[in-house]
Every structure is written in C-alpha cells, then in structure tokens.
Design a protein around this motif. Sequence first.
Motif, PDB file in Angstrom:
ATOM      1  N   GLN A  32       0.816  -1.204   0.000  1.00  0.00           N
ATOM      2  CA  GLN A  32       0.000   0.000   0.000  1.00  0.00           C
ATOM      3  C   GLN A  32       0.856   1.263   0.000  1.00  0.00           C
ATOM      4  OE1 GLN A  32      -3.396  -0.357   0.029  1.00  0.00           O
ATOM      5  NE2 GLN A  32      -3.092  -2.565   0.065  1.00  0.00           N
ATOM      6  N   ALA A  33       0.564   2.163  -0.929  1.00  0.00           N
ATOM      7  CA  ALA A  33       1.071   3.523  -0.822  1.00  0.00           C
ATOM      8  C   ALA A  33       0.179   4.243   0.185  1.00  0.00           C
ATOM      9  CB  ALA A  33       1.009   4.227  -2.175  1.00  0.00           C
ATOM     10  N   MET A  34       0.769   5.044   1.057  1.00  0.00           N
ATOM     11  CA  MET A  34       0.015   5.670   2.141  1.00  0.00           C
ATOM     12  C   MET A  34       0.146   7.189   2.075  1.00  0.00           C
ATOM     13  SD  MET A  34      -1.208   3.033   3.697  1.00  0.00           S
ATOM     14  CE  MET A  34      -1.858   3.808   5.178  1.00  0.00           C
ATOM     15  N   GLY A  35      -0.889   7.846   2.577  1.00  0.00           N
ATOM     16  CA  GLY A  35      -0.855   9.301   2.618  1.00  0.00           C
ATOM     17  C   GLY A  35      -1.554   9.825   3.856  1.00  0.00           C
ATOM     18  N   TRP A  36      -1.197  11.023   4.243  1.00  0.00           N
ATOM     19  CA  TRP A  36      -1.893  11.760   5.299  1.00  0.00           C
ATOM     20  C   TRP A  36      -2.487  13.022   4.686  1.00  0.00           C
ATOM     21  CZ3 TRP A  36      -2.978  10.237  10.158  1.00  0.00           C
ATOM     22  CH2 TRP A  36      -2.226   9.206  10.725  1.00  0.00           C
ATOM     23  N   PHE A  37      -3.719  13.291   5.054  1.00  0.00           N
ATOM     24  CA  PHE A  37      -4.426  14.491   4.624  1.00  0.00           C
ATOM     25  C   PHE A  37      -5.032  15.157   5.850  1.00  0.00           C
ATOM     26  CE2 PHE A  37      -4.469  13.997  -0.020  1.00  0.00           C
ATOM     27  CZ  PHE A  37      -4.014  12.699  -0.122  1.00  0.00           C
ATOM     28  N   ARG A  38      -5.456  16.399   5.705  1.00  0.00           N
ATOM     29  CA  ARG A  38      -6.107  17.068   6.825  1.00  0.00           C
ATOM     30  C   ARG A  38      -7.197  18.001   6.321  1.00  0.00           C
ATOM     31  NH1 ARG A  38      -1.099  20.960   8.886  1.00  0.00           N
ATOM     32  NH2 ARG A  38      -1.069  22.399   7.092  1.00  0.00           N
ATOM     33  N   GLN A  39      -8.157  18.221   7.193  1.00  0.00           N
ATOM     34  CA  GLN A  39      -9.260  19.111   6.858  1.00  0.00           C
ATOM     35  C   GLN A  39      -9.575  19.992   8.044  1.00  0.00           C
ATOM     36  OE1 GLN A  39     -12.884  17.216   5.490  1.00  0.00           O
ATOM     37  NE2 GLN A  39     -13.499  19.069   4.385  1.00  0.00           N
ATOM     38  N   ALA A  40      -9.392  21.279   7.859  1.00  0.00           N
ATOM     39  CA  ALA A  40      -9.718  22.257   8.894  1.00  0.00           C
ATOM     40  C   ALA A  40     -11.169  22.708   8.702  1.00  0.00           C
ATOM     41  CB  ALA A  40      -8.778  23.452   8.799  1.00  0.00           C
ATOM     42  N   PRO A  41     -11.785  23.222   9.759  1.00  0.00           N
ATOM     43  CA  PRO A  41     -13.177  23.672   9.649  1.00  0.00           C
ATOM     44  C   PRO A  41     -13.362  24.696   8.533  1.00  0.00           C
ATOM     45  CG  PRO A  41     -12.508  23.608  11.934  1.00  0.00           C
ATOM     46  CD  PRO A  41     -11.272  23.351  11.135  1.00  0.00           C
TER      47      PRO A  41
END
Length: 124
Positions: A32-41
């Motif tokens: 698996q290739a992996m990633g981190w993402f984020r979402q602010a309000p």
Amino acid sequence: QVQLVESGGGLVQAGGSMRLSCAASGRTFGSQAMGWFRQAPGKERGFVAAISWSGETTYYADSVKGRFTISRDNAKNTVYLQMSSLKPEDTAVYYCAARTSTGLYVRDYMYPYWGQGTQVTVSS
C-alpha cells in the motif's frame, strides 16, 4: 479491502510535537502507498504527506516540510506522522489513506481507502 484506524490526536500547545499513527488491516500493508491528509473547519481536505510502499520515498506539502515526518513500519502494518513545531494553523482533522500501488500520490481522489480521522488541535 483495507481498514484504517488513526490515533494519537489531541490538544497540544503551539511549538509542541505530536505523533499520529494509522493502523491498517486487510490487504497486505506492504503493498500500500500511504498518505496523510487534513481538513480544517470550513476548508477542503488537503494533502499533508505521502510515503511509498517501501518507505524509501516520501513527499510533503510545502506547509509542513521540515516540521512533519511520515514513516511506516510494515512489520506492524502502521504508518506514522511525526509533527513538530506545531502551529495553530495545523489544527484539523487528520486522515490517513491507502492505495494498492507502488507509487506516490498526493491527490485525495487517488486513494480508495480512508480512516475515520483524528482531531489535532494546536492552541496558541
């Protein structure tokens, strides 16, 4: 099918550090290739960091380069995001994502598997 569970979020003061973990189950984690993402309000989900299946290649958003480090332990089926020198603008829900591929991906639509997210709050 891949199941992802993030942990390690919470409240931290600006300038502090925090490590997020993402435990994977299902298909062979090492493929698996992996990633981190984020979402602010009020904002769209954005790319943070990605790592190849072997862990040899990584890529970071400019906003976190030099402060965040993505790594993985394929023996433990876990990917990590070590965050340092945290800023209030890093406050967001952080998601890990997986794709069965040997590449490196920065677009969220390239990842079919997602965790539920973990909240990171950085106080000023």
